[in-house]
Design a protein around this motif. Structure first.
Motif, PDB file in Angstrom:
ATOM      1  N   ARG A  30       0.800  -1.224   0.000  1.00 21.96           N
ATOM      2  CA  ARG A  30       0.000   0.000   0.000  1.00 21.96           C
ATOM      3  C   ARG A  30       0.832   1.273   0.000  1.00 21.96           C
ATOM      4  NH1 ARG A  30      -4.530  -1.843   4.522  1.00 21.96           N
ATOM      5  NH2 ARG A  30      -5.146  -3.792   3.478  1.00 21.96           N
ATOM      6  N   ASN A  31       2.086   1.170   0.397  1.00 23.97           N
ATOM      7  CA  ASN A  31       2.913   2.371   0.458  1.00 23.97           C
ATOM      8  C   ASN A  31       3.815   2.520  -0.765  1.00 23.97           C
ATOM      9  OD1 ASN A  31       4.432   0.071   1.489  1.00 23.97           O
ATOM     10  ND2 ASN A  31       6.066   1.535   1.898  1.00 23.97           N
ATOM     11  N   TRP A  32       3.674   1.658  -1.772  1.00 23.81           N
ATOM     12  CA  TRP A  32       4.481   1.782  -2.981  1.00 23.81           C
ATOM     13  C   TRP A  32       3.897   2.857  -3.884  1.00 23.81           C
ATOM     14  CZ3 TRP A  32       6.643  -3.352  -5.389  1.00 23.81           C
ATOM     15  CH2 TRP A  32       7.420  -4.009  -4.428  1.00 23.81           C
ATOM     16  N   GLY A  33       4.751   3.756  -4.344  1.00 22.96           N
ATOM     17  CA  GLY A  33       4.343   4.736  -5.333  1.00 22.96           C
ATOM     18  C   GLY A  33       4.553   4.198  -6.734  1.00 22.96           C
ATOM     19  N   PHE A  34       4.390   5.095  -7.735  1.00 22.44           N
ATOM     20  CA  PHE A  34       4.513   4.649  -9.120  1.00 22.44           C
ATOM     21  C   PHE A  34       5.905   4.108  -9.422  1.00 22.44           C
ATOM     22  CE2 PHE A  34       5.988   5.726 -13.413  1.00 22.44           C
ATOM     23  CZ  PHE A  34       5.175   4.866 -14.148  1.00 22.44           C
ATOM     24  N   GLY A  35       6.952   4.757  -8.896  1.00 24.45           N
ATOM     25  CA  GLY A  35       8.317   4.344  -9.200  1.00 24.45           C
ATOM     26  C   GLY A  35       8.586   2.895  -8.835  1.00 24.45           C
TER      27      GLY A  35
END
Length: 261
Positions: free
Chosen positions: A61-66
């Motif tokens: 849930r804490n992963w961004g697009f990168g």
């Protein structure tokens, strides 16, 4: 500068309003008839990309697009263009909300040394959490500052200096000893037992300046990843469950999680 796609929409509106021919409208708005009649085709791959993005962001849930894009490209082997993946990522409204940081004025600390090789310097630190019945437990984290590899996560209700020493000995058995170990000024670290252990093995203990956790930035950043990746997402009933999950997550972190450093 008006884009061709915008001119195409203006041309369509003109035909509907003034009942002129397609050829005349295309000449007026300087677009080709092919451009006027173009209809975008939905790709089946777009649905596949969307499905992968939803699955990744649901589990992490804490992963961004990168991180999502690097995982799809480097771990799963997909060769999708990053602009295409990002467009779908935005359409799904998966963007993380970024809270503005409050800047505090502090005295300039000593610069953080940069390791030059594996086992040049390790960083160690503690974390705290609670089980579902309210009992507090601790996590002892060790990382290699050079490549940010997690070396061990020791979990228990109490982790005195003797447990810290045992965990470090277990890592040294398979990895070799570090030249230095960076830590804060906690009681487990400044104990005579740990100091004697480090001296016997020829390891330098580097203590950060009090009130300057940024000098232990490598492991502090790692602690935040531990917290946001899994520790704050689950409520464990037994200490054994925490240790089992921590061991499994550590392998995933070292081998599958995209490296952003």
């Amino acid at each position: 500068m008006v884009k061709p796609s915008q001119r195409r929409e203006m041309a369509k509106a003109s035909i509907g309003k003034h009942a002129v021919s397609v050829k005349r409208v295309c000449l007026a708005f300087q677009i080709s008839e092919t451009c006027y009649r173009y209809r975008p085709k939905l790709s089946k791959e777009n649905a596949l990309i969307a499905n992968w993005l939803i699955r990744i962001t649901h589990n992490q849930r804490n992963w961004g697009f990168g991180l999502c894009y690097l995982y799809l490209r480097n771990v799963k082997g997909f060769r999708w263009n990053h602009k295409r993946v990002y467009r779908i990522y935005r359409e799904l409204e998966l963007n993380l909300r970024i809270k503005p940081k409050k800047r505090l004025v502090r005295e300039k600390p000593e610069p953080l040394s940069v390791p030059v090789a594996i086992n040049d310097c390790w960083s160690i630190d503690f974390m705290h959490d609670q089980l579902s019945d309210g009992r507090s437990y601790r996590l002892f984290n060790v990382i290699d500052d050079f490549n940010r590899e997690g070396l061990v996560i020791e979990v228990d209700f109490s982790l005195p200096a003797i447990r810290v020493k045992r965990a470090l000995n277990q890592v040294i058995e398979w990895r070799g000893k570090p030249r230095q170990i960076r830590c804060d000024n906690g009681p487990e670290y400044i104990s005579e037992l740990l100091a004697t252990w480090a001296e016997e093995r020829g390891i330098d203990l580097l203590f950060i300046q009090p009130g300057n956790p940024q000098q232990n930035a490598y492991v502090e950043r790692y602690n935040r990843t531990v917290r946001y990746d899994w520790l704050s997402h689950y409520l464990f009933a037994e200490i054994e469950d925490v240790q089992e999950y921590a061991t499994h997550w550590l392998w995933t972190y070292n081998h599958e999680r995209p490296n952003m450093h």
